[in-house]
Design a protein around this motif. Structure first.
Motif: not given
Length: 850
Positions: A795-802
């Motif tokens: 459910l996370l969204r950004t490239r940083e989250h990834l």
């Protein structure tokens, strides 16, 4: 197959087989420990100096081997933790023939939710895949079927349930001694015990089979629906298989803390409470359908799985896919107005999404040990497996398919079988090349994208493997059983094609102009379709003449093509814009699901607000016309349509007007007015009011949740606590996860709910990374729950989250969730790339609108 016990892939030698276990187990419920003694009747087909049993955390005492007058003790007893075995070595070879092994042991209840464990006041077992070895020293592989004669000694005052009927119940000093009827031949994973203060429905019979449904006393009033389902579907299953039910009686039990949805132990089926217990007066139809489907799934296993059992875990899919498909078929016969196959299509969507990843796996894959078997309980095994069986049935016809199943049941009664045994039986009954069709779909991962171009009455078809990642290509093809449904001047026709090559042209039967063509008629095929522009336009212009399942597929396939960069997002949005007058609730569910993804992941700020207003303008009129209140005697389908529209306008579009209407209704419902809200609206209404709610509402839900007897209501309040968007309240919800408030079984869904909370997400993610080991510990190391926790990070969204998710899972790998880890990272990488690529397209589309 590994032969050394020092290898975790160790498999038992087949030269020694158990025939019968006569076991007595004494439970100390307060001290959470047990002692046991058993006589195992054995058959040796060749001499051996060692006997190997599975045992996990058991302390073996006295062991004696007896064959005729020959009595011996082992010279050494060695526990091997890596293979969860104990090796008994004797001073001379043991003789061929029949023998008995006497074993005494002791152990402790398991922490977590497997083996014998404490679920609140109830002691229950969960043995699949390989945890019978936590209670009994035994031959814990499915091919080692034996009869089980079990006696339990427990303190008085408890209900005691086992696989068989109780044949004796007598005092034994300060304890009670309960003896169960000996079972049919069973694999160890199907043996079960439940002890606790449970109350049962009155005994009723279905074609002579006694049925009872059990729950804790405060939930006893919720057991009747699950009982009625069992009584209704058992005769239908006996009829389908052409075989009587084999296990003497059916007990169904709601267990207060349970890892899976349910478990098909022979004659004693255990359930998570929310999958069995409900009040039909207040339960949403979705909950009633889910309970009916789970009960039927577990009862179907009594034949497919329990009577005929897989040899090894690589054929687990045979059990699960079959029970999945069968449950929908039987419930559909019982309640045709529920249109269960449309729910099946919704479940199939999760398998199509998973199977479009590079990290997917074939339905039938290599399984080296029981731990890997645990990873197989996923959408590929259940939903894709079920969809492929449905596709094969559609191709062979219902009659020949059923004959094949009956033949398979007769040939392998009480025994074990492999997938080829099923294909041979189906092929023999249907006189068709089943093996070719099945082997391609079961042994090969992925599925095809079929591209369609219609010229006059010629349909040009091409196929290649579908990947959700843009630009990935591979050459596989499948034998695709296609149903082409089309309309010309003489009406609507169906034409069946087995499409084997990478491309072909099919001439449509009949004459005249083709008004439209649907290349997955009835939507029973496990493939995606890409229509060339003109063919797509014709379908979009004739939505009303397509079946609901075909409209759902059209939306789902168009969205899949957007994800894989083979269609612009405008194609999906333009198509969605044609569904403003849609009246079918299942189609609305699909539409709202796709639009919710766009709202939450592909729009920000002003665009997000614009998008919400567009959704409201598209579907708000439908909700205004229906209103919030259902009329007396209103059909279920109208009530479900209203629920889908409330989800769209109130949940997704966050319409202030709809929220204002929901608030007083939820308040009345919480004050005890059961007529305030239709049951089908409860989840959405409570969720959206909580999202905008204050501390007083938070406290009220927090107070009510643990005391609520109805498991669906309890879950509704629990999940609502993760929805509050007031920053102080999101913090309080986050703290709850590490408290007793959230049961082990709910840890994964609660953690995922918090990741879905827009205001709390970043703070929760930061905390989750710091407290990761604590979160893993909270799951009790239950593999299914660990997988769900990992999947929740999608459910996370950004490239940083990834990058952060990657780093976290690399630093703290979870061996039980290797597949889930690979799949979640791959899907999240695609979601992030999709957001970066498509958000500007959505923005441009919104700006073009008046």
């Amino acid at each position: 197959m590994a032969h050394s016990t020092d290898d975790k892939n160790f498999r038992l030698p087949t030269t020694l087989r158990p025939r019968r276990h006569a076991a007595t187990v004494t439970l100390d419920l307060e001290g959470r420990s047990f002692t046991g003694e058993q006589q195992v009747e054995l058959e040796l087909s060749q001499p051996t100096q060692e006997i190997i049993l599975h045992a996990n955390a058991l302390d073996l005492g006295d062991v004696t081997f007896r064959a005729g007058k020959d009595t011996r003790k082992p010279t050494s007893t060695r526990a091997v933790p890596v293979s969860e075995t104990v090796v008994l070595t004797f001073d001379a070879p043991l003789p061929v023939g029949q023998a008995t092994l006497d074993v005494r042991w002791k152990g402790r209840f398991s922490e977590g939710l497997r083996g014998l464990y404490a679920a609140g006041q109830v002691a229950a077992t969960q043995f699949e895949a390989a945890d019978a070895r936590r209670l009994f020293p035994c031959f814990d592989e499915p091919a080692f079927k034996a009869r089980w004669a079990i006696t339990v000694r427990v303190p008085p005052g408890h209900t005691v349930l086992g696989n068989g009927k109780v044949v004796k119940d007598e005092p034994d000093g300060e304890l009670r001694r309960v003896t169960f009827q000996e079972t049919e031949l069973l694999s160890s994973y199907l043996v079960a015990l439940v002890v606790g203060p449970l109350v049962g429905t009155p005994e009723e019979t279905a074609q002579g089979v006694p049925v009872r449904t059990w729950a804790l006393p405060e939930k006893a009033h919720l057991a009747k629906f699950g009982q009625d389902v069992a009584l209704a579907v058992l005769p239908r299953l006996q009829d389908y298989f052409g075989l009587p039910y084999a296990f003497g009686k059916v007990d169904q039990v709601g267990i207060p803390d349970f890892e899976a949805g349910a478990m098909e132990n022979a004659g004693l089926i255990t359930y998570r409470e929310v999958a069995l217990l409900l009040d039909p007066a207040t339960a949403p139809l979705s909950v009633q359908k889910r309970v009916a489907e789970v009960v039927t799934h577990e009862l179907a296993h009594q034949w497919f799985g329990n009577w005929v059992t897989m040899v090894w875990w690589d054929d687990l899919w045979l059990n699960e896919a079959f029970a999945t498909w069968m449950a929908f078929k039987i419930v559909d016969q019982w309640r045709p107005e529920w249109r269960m196959w449309l729910d099946f299509d919704a479940h199939r969507a999760s398998a199509l999404a998973l199977d479009a990843l590079k990290s997917t796996h074939p339905i039938h894959g290599e399984v080296r040990n029981a731990g890997e078997a645990g990873e197989s309980f996923d959408a590929i095994t259940y939903e894709k497996g079920g969809a492929v069986l449905r596709m094969i049935e559609g191709f062979l016809g219902e009659g020949p398919f059923r004959e094949g199943i009956r033949l398979y049941m007769r040939k392998h009664a009480r025994a074990n079988a492999v997938k080829d045994d099923l294909w041979n039986a189906l092929g023999e009954a249907a006189k068709q090349p089943v093996s070719e069709l099945a082997t391609a779909w079961i042994g090969q991962s992925g599925f095809p994208l079929v591209s369609v171009k219609v010229t006059g009455r010629d349909v040009a078809l091409t196929q290649r493997r579908f990947y959700s990642e843009p630009g990935v290509k591979s050459p596989e093809t499948w034998p695709v059983p296609m149903v082409l449904r089309y309309e010309d001047g003489t009406g609507v026709h169906e034409q069946r094609v087995l499409f084997r090559e990478s491309q072909t042209t099919v001439k449509l039967e009949g004459t005249g102009e083709v008004k439209w063509l649907c290349a997955n008629g009835g939507s029973t095929g496990f493939y995606r379709v890409a229509y060339e522009k003109e063919a797509l336009e014709k379908l979009a212009a004739n939505l009303g003449t397509l079946a609901p399942s075909e409209r759902i597929s059209l939306l789902a396939d168009t969205w899949a093509l957007v994800r894989t960069a083979q269609a612009p997002v405008a194609d999906l949005l333009d198509l969605a814009g044609r569904f403003g007058d849609e009246e079918d609730e299942a189609v609305l569910d699909e539409l709202v699901g796709r639009l919710a993804y766009i709202e939450s992941r592909l729009t920000e700020g002003e665009d997000q607000e614009r998008f919400r207003r567009w959704v409201e303008s598209l579907l708000g009129g439908g909700l205004k016309k229906l209103g919030w209140q259902s009329a007396k005697g209103e059909p279920d389908r109208v009530r479900l349509r209203r629920a889908a529209l409330v989800r769209a306008v109130g949940g997704l579009a966050r319409s202030p007007e709809t929220l204002a209407e929901a608030r007083p209704l939820v308040a009345r419902m919480l004050q005890g007015d059961n007529t305030a809200l239709d049951a089908n609206l409860l989840d959405t209404a409570v969720g959206m009011v909580a999202r905008a709610g204050d501390a007083a509402l938070f406290d009220e839900l927090l107070q009510r949740m643990p005391k609520e007897p109805d498991p669906a209501t309890q879950r509704r309040y629990l999940m609502a606590l993760t929805s509050f968007e007031d920053p102080k309240l999101t913090e309080r919800a986050q703290a709850l996860l590490f408290s007793e408030t959230v049961k082990t079984q709910d840890v994964a869904s609660f953690a995922t709910g918090l990741l879905g909370n827009r205001t709390g997400r970043d703070a929760w993610w930061a905390q989750l990374q710091k407290r990761w080991k604590e979160l893993v510990a909270r799951t009790g190391a239950a593999p299914m729950l660990l997988r769900r926790v990992v999947e929740g990070m999608g459910l996370l969204r950004t490239r940083e989250h990834l990058e952060q998710v990657k780093a976290l899972l690399q630093a703290n790998p979870i061996p039980e969730a290797q597949q889930a880890t690979a799949q979640t990272l791959e899907r999240l990488a695609q979601d992030v790339a999709l957001r970066e690529r498509v958000s500007p397209e959505v923005s441009a589309w919104l700006k073009r609108r008046p």
